[in-house]
Design a protein around this motif. Structure first.
Motif, short mmCIF file in Angstrom:
data_model
loop_
_atom_site.label_atom_id
_atom_site.label_comp_id
_atom_site.label_asym_id
_atom_site.label_seq_id
_atom_site.Cartn_x
_atom_site.Cartn_y
_atom_site.Cartn_z
N TRP A 1 0.89 -1.29 -0.02
CA TRP A 1 0.04 0.03 -0.08
C TRP A 1 0.96 1.21 -0.03
O TRP A 1 2.17 1.21 0.07
CB TRP A 1 -0.96 -0.02 1.26
CG TRP A 1 -0.21 0.09 2.52
CD1 TRP A 1 0.28 -0.86 3.27
CD2 TRP A 1 0.27 1.16 3.45
NE1 TRP A 1 0.93 -0.29 4.37
CE2 TRP A 1 0.90 0.73 4.32
CE3 TRP A 1 -0.29 2.65 3.05
CZ2 TRP A 1 1.23 1.75 5.37
CZ3 TRP A 1 0.33 3.55 3.87
CH2 TRP A 1 1.14 3.21 5.20
N TRP B 1 -3.96 3.88 -0.51
CA TRP B 1 -4.15 3.28 -1.78
C TRP B 1 -3.61 1.77 -1.89
O TRP B 1 -2.40 1.78 -1.12
CB TRP B 1 -3.45 4.00 -3.14
CG TRP B 1 -4.07 5.40 -3.41
CD1 TRP B 1 -3.50 6.45 -2.63
CD2 TRP B 1 -4.97 5.87 -4.38
NE1 TRP B 1 -4.40 7.47 -3.10
CE2 TRP B 1 -5.24 6.99 -4.30
CE3 TRP B 1 -5.56 5.00 -5.29
CZ2 TRP B 1 -6.22 7.69 -4.93
CZ3 TRP B 1 -6.66 5.77 -5.90
CH2 TRP B 1 -6.81 6.91 -6.02
N ASP B 2 -4.20 0.79 -2.27
CA ASP B 2 -3.84 -0.56 -2.20
C ASP B 2 -3.45 -0.90 -3.71
O ASP B 2 -3.89 -0.65 -4.54
CB ASP B 2 -4.87 -1.61 -1.66
CG ASP B 2 -5.36 -1.35 -0.41
OD1 ASP B 2 -4.65 -1.05 0.54
OD2 ASP B 2 -6.74 -0.97 -0.24
N PHE B 3 -2.35 -1.74 -3.38
CA PHE B 3 -1.57 -2.07 -4.78
C PHE B 3 -1.99 -3.49 -5.10
O PHE B 3 -2.13 -4.34 -4.50
CB PHE B 3 0.08 -2.03 -4.49
CG PHE B 3 0.50 -0.59 -4.17
CD1 PHE B 3 -0.18 0.44 -4.46
CD2 PHE B 3 1.65 -0.74 -3.38
CE1 PHE B 3 0.52 1.64 -3.95
CE2 PHE B 3 2.32 0.34 -3.05
CZ PHE B 3 1.65 1.68 -3.23
N GLN C 1 0.19 -3.76 -11.19
CA GLN C 1 0.64 -2.67 -11.62
C GLN C 1 -0.60 -1.43 -11.43
O GLN C 1 -0.59 -0.29 -11.62
CB GLN C 1 0.94 -2.65 -13.28
CG GLN C 1 2.25 -3.29 -13.47
CD GLN C 1 2.49 -3.20 -15.05
OE1 GLN C 1 1.71 -3.67 -15.74
NE2 GLN C 1 3.30 -2.57 -15.40
N CYS D 1 -3.77 0.36 -8.78
CA CYS D 1 -3.98 0.49 -7.61
C CYS D 1 -5.67 1.10 -7.40
O CYS D 1 -6.18 1.60 -8.23
CB CYS D 1 -3.05 1.80 -6.82
SG CYS D 1 -3.16 3.05 -7.78
N THR E 1 5.31 4.06 -12.16
CA THR E 1 6.13 3.79 -10.85
C THR E 1 7.44 4.63 -11.28
O THR E 1 8.05 4.45 -12.23
CB THR E 1 6.28 2.61 -10.45
OG1 THR E 1 5.19 1.81 -10.52
CG2 THR E 1 6.91 2.37 -9.19
N PHE F 1 4.33 5.14 -6.69
CA PHE F 1 3.80 4.17 -7.43
C PHE F 1 2.83 4.67 -8.46
O PHE F 1 2.95 4.43 -9.65
CB PHE F 1 2.81 3.46 -6.42
CG PHE F 1 1.91 2.45 -7.13
CD1 PHE F 1 2.59 1.25 -7.19
CD2 PHE F 1 0.76 2.47 -7.84
CE1 PHE F 1 1.98 -0.27 -7.67
CE2 PHE F 1 0.09 1.40 -8.43
CZ PHE F 1 0.76 0.19 -8.37
N SER F 2 2.51 6.06 -8.21
CA SER F 2 1.87 6.81 -9.57
C SER F 2 1.75 8.21 -9.09
O SER F 2 1.98 8.58 -8.06
CB SER F 2 0.40 6.18 -9.82
OG SER F 2 -0.35 6.91 -10.92
#
Length: 415
Positions: A110, A137-139, A142, A144, A158, A261-262
């Motif tokens: 996360w 946010w949960d991953f 690729q 979320c 990422t 992550f983003s």
């Protein structure tokens, strides 16, 4: 897997690692490890606040975060044979959250994004959103999702928010001189115009004694990008990218972290990206004398990789350099124009039931495209923000029926 040259135990503070990282830019921070041109290796990274933000439903941790300790950087990585005037070539081979781990620490399955309070850093729209908010946010591979921003699923791009080489003593002195001069123009501004050196909260790597005191006294804070690289927050610094960093000190002394992550162009929330701990795999080489050969001296140059989310449908919002609150015109102000493009997007998403805070965080975390449309047509600069419509679970494009407003709850707030 490449050799891990800088390791991190996510359950421990960066201060308690076997070899600690650092949180200031200074030429006297010793290298944590030496590598050779042509080497491939892995660097592990802590989340940028060193674990102050939790996987919970309150934004009190964002409100109360101690920014004196930011950013927690892994390194420095010394490169044998690197000399001032060279270019350090860095290839990003792979990166991501903590591999195959799910747990309580950011990056273990996360991450989070946050709106910082105006009195503690603020953000691009701090006059409109002065309080602290957060979304977790949960991953999933690729992609979320967030329980705090329902109806959105996106593929991340990422990237590291922050990497750079150490400044020379002269370059560091020039940073401190110009930033202090800027602060002096409005010393009581909230948020401040810049962050001067601060001994409180420093982590000087393995430096001790007089060297550590000098780092606390003169070391540059890591918040902005500068000539050495630093906190670029460019979402396209992703897998396959090649960066040419100016070398200012022997060994180059490459450091970095702040993995995302983003993120959208601009990271408009200040903590707008989906923050995480994790790893980054790199290959390094040298271009001897490259700074003079290619006139690369005031900032790095990079070649983006070919890996990015394949979104093809967009809704684009436009802004001009007018403050609509009092109908005042600013001359060719691209910052104001981009701010207005973001505000226009937020107002639009609110008609579909998103709160302003949810919409603000969507623009910070989704891989939106920010563009400068024009800076020549006096008096108005024109900027735009491209929002991928495919991240939403409903078609948000304008239609004859009108927007279907749905109650989507709210992000984390402060008590």
């Amino acid at each position: 897997m490449p050799e891990v040259v800088f390791s991190v135990e996510q359950a421990k503070s960066m201060r308690d690692q076997r070899v600690p990282g650092h949180n200031r830019w200074h030429p006297d921070i010793p290298p944590a490890v030496m590598v050779k041109p042509g080497d491939t290796f892995r660097i592990e990274c802590k989340e940028w606040t060193d674990g102050q933000i939790g996987n919970n439903d309150s934004a009190n941790d964002v409100r109360d975060v101690n920014l004196d300790v930011a950013h927690m950087l892994s390194g420095p990585i010394g490169v044998e044979g690197a000399e001032p005037g060279d270019l350090l070539i860095v290839d990003i081979l792979d990166l991501g959250p903590v591999p195959q781990e799910v747990g309580e620490f950011c990056g273990q399955g996360w991450g989070y994004s946050g709106i910082f309070a105006k009195i503690n850093g603020g953000g691009f729209l701090t006059d409109y959103f002065p309080d602290a908010y957060k979304a977790v946010w949960d991953f999933q591979g690729q992609q979320c999702t967030s329980r705090h921003v329902p109806g959105v699923r996106m593929t991340g791009i990422t990237h590291p928010g922050l990497f750079g080489t150490a400044p020379s003593p002269d370059l560091l002195a020039s940073w401190n001189q110009r930033e202090r001069a800027l602060i002096a123009t409005d010393p009581d501004r909230v948020p401040p115009l810049a962050l001067p050196p601060l001994a409180q909260g420093i982590l000087p790597g393995t430096a001790t004694g007089a060297a550590a005191e000098a780092i606390g006294r003169d070391g540059a804070r890591t918040v902005p990008a500068r000539e050495n690289g630093g906190n670029h927050d460019i979402k396209n610094f992703t897998r396959g990218s090649r960066i040419f960093y100016p070398v200012h000190v022997p060994g180059a002394l490459l450091s970095g972290g702040d993995l995302h992550f983003s993120q959208g162009d601009g990271e408009i929330n200040f903590c707008g990206a989906i923050e995480m701990g994790g790893f980054i795999d790199m290959h390094v080489d040298l271009l001897k004398g490259g700074m003079e050969k290619y006139a690369i001296k005031n900032n790095p140059v990079f070649m983006p990789g070919r890996v990015e989310p394949q979104y093809s449908e967009w809704l684009t919002f436009i802004g001009i350099s007018v403050d609509h609150r009092d109908n005042s015109n600013l001359y060719m102000d691209a910052t104001l124009a981009y701010r207005n493009a973001c505000l226009n997007a937020i107002d639009y998403l609110k008609t579909w039931g998103y709160t302003g805070e949810q919409a603000y965080l969507i623009l910070g975390t989704a891989p939106v495209e920010g563009r400068i449309g024009g800076v020549v047509d006096i008096p108005n600069a024109c900027c735009s923000v491209f929002l991928p419509t495919e991240i939403f679970d409903t078609d948000i494009r304008p239609n004859a029926e009108g927007p279907r407003r749905t109650d989507r709850g709210q992000v984390c707030v402060t008590s």
